[in-house]
Design an enzyme around this catalytic site. Structure first.
Site, PDB file in Angstrom:
ATOM      1  N   GLU A 242      -0.469   0.059   4.092  1.00 38.95           N
ATOM      2  CA  GLU A 242       0.772  -0.450   4.677  1.00 38.95           C
ATOM      3  C   GLU A 242       1.804   0.675   4.838  1.00 38.95           C
ATOM      4  OE1 GLU A 242       1.647  -3.891   2.178  1.00 38.95           O
ATOM      5  OE2 GLU A 242       0.302  -5.104   3.398  1.00 38.95           O
ATOM      6  N   ASP A 321      -5.262 -11.117   0.260  1.00 37.11           N
ATOM      7  CA  ASP A 321      -3.932 -10.856  -0.285  1.00 37.11           C
ATOM      8  C   ASP A 321      -3.347 -12.076  -0.991  1.00 37.11           C
ATOM      9  OD1 ASP A 321      -1.563  -9.674  -0.901  1.00 37.11           O
ATOM     10  OD2 ASP A 321      -0.733  -9.723   1.111  1.00 37.11           O
ATOM     11  N   GLU A 349       4.230 -15.308  -4.132  1.00 38.43           N
ATOM     12  CA  GLU A 349       4.487 -14.946  -2.735  1.00 38.43           C
ATOM     13  C   GLU A 349       3.958 -15.997  -1.755  1.00 38.43           C
ATOM     14  OE1 GLU A 349       3.026 -11.072  -1.711  1.00 38.43           O
ATOM     15  OE2 GLU A 349       3.514 -11.315   0.408  1.00 38.43           O
TER      16      GLU A 349
HETATM   17  C1  GCV Z   1       4.323  -4.421  -2.338  1.00 36.75           C
HETATM   18  C2  GCV Z   1       1.424  -7.739   0.553  1.00 36.75           C
HETATM   19  C3  GCV Z   1       2.873  -8.078   0.331  1.00 36.75           C
HETATM   20  C4  GCV Z   1       3.701  -6.808   0.217  1.00 36.75           C
HETATM   21  C5  GCV Z   1       3.132  -5.951  -0.926  1.00 36.75           C
HETATM   22  C6  GCV Z   1       1.669  -5.661  -0.620  1.00 36.75           C
HETATM   23  C7  GCV Z   1       1.001  -4.886  -1.757  1.00 36.75           C
HETATM   24  O1  GCV Z   1       1.247  -7.145   1.803  1.00 36.75           O
HETATM   25  O2  GCV Z   1       3.338  -8.915   1.345  1.00 36.75           O
HETATM   26  O3  GCV Z   1       5.022  -7.180  -0.042  1.00 36.75           O
HETATM   27  O4  GCV Z   1       3.849  -4.757  -1.053  1.00 36.75           O
HETATM   28  O5  GCV Z   1       0.982  -6.882  -0.465  1.00 36.75           O
HETATM   29  O6  GCV Z   1       0.372  -5.523  -2.586  1.00 36.75           O
HETATM   30  O7  GCV Z   1       1.098  -3.676  -1.785  1.00 36.75           O
END
Ligand code: GCV
Length: 616
Positions: A242, A321, A349
């Site tokens: 990411e 995720d 989340e």
């Molecule tokens: C910390 C997902 C979440 C992100 C998170 C990422 C990760 O994409 O939406 O907020 O980032 O996981 O675990 O690194």
């Protein structure tokens, strides 16, 4: 750095008065025992005796006294275990206990501006205004809560290292040292989450892991950190994920990147926690070959055996995720020559954001039912904590933190009703609300899953915020999260005829998932593309099952609210009111999910609800 006007905060599941400052774990054990035994009216003397059992402890009970044999944090774990038994009304018994995992970790995703990524409990416990800002008293309380459940390692800062957190390893180190000092008497050690590109913020032109100057820089910096924090547990890294920098950015592989840091940590006994959440986050939705769940396995399996022995690969429990339903990540079964940590997410989340109730013990039970516990050597969870006075935003979400700590100490505790224990410890074993609360916690997961994305499909959430339904919110986006619904059906074929993801599992599981007739129905649409008129095991069509689940889920949320309302007067008024507010919001959310998901599939499938209920 005490914050002014800091809100009063609850004592979680340690209701007795917070003892004074402890200088060491042994000291903390004595203080907790003195305060706790007096509170519970338990008058058999408890003696602490030194014995080297690592982090474990031995309790010996006789008519005259109870002795806890251990050293350092072991004494504290023994003290908390004894106090727990007393609080639960159990007669203390002689026993020997050892934690199953040496690293029992929490990851905070806190930013130094005070925000918390995926945080639902207020602002950061540690940071505000781009600097450290905390109430030391609250940090002590935080440390003893964690320690009383069995957690021993925490990373304060987000895996997405946002400025100025890259300076936690240099300019801001003195303040990290202070926090380490507050947590240490409770047996809690720090991990620091570092930015892989750190050398480039410090005058180097590259962070290439094979570059001599980069290697020297990390060695020197790590040595300087250990001089200040000799018991640092190590570093955490999110690399090439990411948009974060990582070895791939410099043309190297994940093992070359991880080993760079592992070798810097090695002389000090440190561990490098390296996350496996690596996938293509710029996928074109028209590309039907790339399949996000395959990514971590495809990246890390070819490197198995190339990581140094102090590298711990941290693997999310599912291959995508933290969705509401996912199979266990195949990497947790397949890596043979690399240490693994299981990564869970207490922060809700995708599971209701600490507005909707979602108790996780069953989720973890399912993981450990499939995966032998020695497949991993550590556990980590993304925490659900923040500055809210009740720590987790939703008072009942603290049950997840409690159960998590116990799980890391020993997964055998999954055989116990930890919801019941948590409710008794928090509200008192004789509190009349305990049974209802326990029942609500146990109902919460199936309720939430019924009104959420159906049958393992995931990703029907509002983009970015991830709360509330938006079936096609991510359908044409870059993140590899597609439902591919049309008038004929929904889901992605991940069998050998499709993307081949199922083949990443050991033979027995592969066979189970490959075949839609044996695939667990809760995960049917994760592994298969199915027509709406597919007949489920109980004879209903799949579309009818989707409708029924969504109506039942929304009713379930209403029942949870009704149950909570019966508790008025049985709990402190502020607790009752806070949870009531959350549960009213949950009912609205559940109705939205019901109506939007049912309408979405009704419009695609054209199938009427056999029970003639309202679909829009
Ligand atoms: C910390 C997902 C979440 C992100 C998170 C990422 C990760 O994409 O939406 O907020 O980032 O996981 O675990 O690194």
């Amino acid at each position: 750095m005490t914050e002014k006007n800091y809100p009063k905060y609850t004592s979680a599941w340690l209701p007795y008065p917070m003892p004074g400052k402890a200088a060491s774990p042994k000291d903390a054990a004595r203080l907790e025992l003195d305060a706790g035994l007096a509170y519970y009216g338990f008058d058999t003397p408890v003696i602490l005796r030194e014995e080297d059992l690592g982090e474990g402890y031995r309790i010996e009970v006789s008519e005259e006294a109870i002795s806890i044999f251990a050293k350092e944090a072991g004494l504290l774990y023994g003290a908390f275990a004894l106090l727990r038994d007393i609080a639960l009304g159990k007669k203390p018994e002689s026993c020997v206990q050892q934690p199953v995992y040496a690293l029992r970790m929490l990851n905070h995703w806190d930013n130094m501006d005070g925000t918390v990524e995926r945080g639902y409990a207020g602002r950061s416990l540690f940071f505000e205004g781009s600097r450290f800002d905390y109430d030391p008293e609250r940090l002590r309380m935080y440390a003893r809560i964690l320690s009383s459940a069995g957690i021993n390692t925490v990373a304060l800062n987000n895996v997405n290292v946002h400025a100025p957190a890259q300076h936690l390893i240099d300019d801001l180190l003195p303040e990290v040292v202070e926090v380490a000092g507050i947590l240490r008497p409770y047996g809690i050690r720090l991990l620091i989450t570092v930015d892989f590109a750190s050398p480039t913020y410090n005058g180097l032109s590259t962070a290439d892991p094979l570059d001599e100057a980069v290697i020297a820089w990390w060695k020197q910096r790590t040595a300087a950190i250990y001089q200040q924090i000799p018991d640092l547990a190590g570093f955490v890294v999110k690399a090439d994920s990411e948009y974060r920098p990582g070895p791939i950015t410099y043309g190297r592989n994940q093992a070359e990147g991880a080993n760079l840091l592992a070798r810097a940590l090695k002389p000090f006994g440190g561990t490098l926690v390296w996350r496996c959440f690596v996938y293509n986050c710029r996928q074109d939705w028209r590309d039907q070959k790339t399949d996000r769940p395959c990514a971590a396995y495809n990246t890390f399996m070819p490197l198995d055996g190339q990581f140094d022995d102090n590298v711990l690969l941290q693997i999310k429990n599912g291959p995508v995720d933290f969705q509401v339903r996912e199979p266990v990540s195949p990497l947790l079964f397949s890596l043979k020559h690399t240490s693994r940590a299981l990564e869970l997410q207490l922060a809700q989340e995708y599971t209701g954001q600490q507005i909707d109730l979602y108790y996780m013990q069953e989720v973890w039970q399912e993981i450990f039912d499939l995966m032998p516990r020695n497949n991993i050597s550590a556990i980590c969870a993304v925490t659900n904590l923040g500055r809210d006075e009740n720590w987790a935003g939703h008072d009942l979400a603290m049950a997840n933190l409690y159960a998590y700590g116990r799980l890391c100490w020993n997964p055998d505790c999954l055989g116990e009703d930890m919801a019941d224990q948590w409710a008794k410890l928090t509200y008192g074993k004789d509190c009349p609300a305990v049974d209802t609360i326990t029942h609500m916690l146990h109902q919460s997961r199936s309720t939430y899953q019924k009104y959420n994305a159906p049958l393992g499909i995931g990703w029907m959430v509002e983009p970015h915020s991830h709360y509330g339904p938006n079936p096609e919110g991510y359908e044409y986006a870059l993140w590899g999260t597609y439902l591919r619904a049309d008038r004929n059906g929904v889901g992605i074929d991940r069998s050998s005829n499709g993307t081949g993801f199922a083949a990443q599992y050991p033979e027995e599981l592969k066979k189970l998932y490959e075949d839609p007739t044996t695939c667990p129905e809760e995960m049917l649409l994760f592994f298969h593309r199915m027509p709406y008129d597919h007949v489920m095991k109980d004879g209903r069509t799949m579309i009818q099952r989707i409708y029924d689940d969504h109506f039942e889920g929304a009713e379930g949320a209403e029942q949870l609210l009704a149950s909570w309302k019966t508790l008025e007067g049985q709990l402190p008024g502020d607790v009752f009111a806070r949870v009531l507010d959350k549960m009213e919001k949950q009912v609205i959310n559940a109705r939205n999910w019901r109506d939007i998901v049912n309408t979405y599939f009704h419009r695609y499938s054209g199938a009427e609800d056999q029970k003639g209920r309202k679909i829009y």
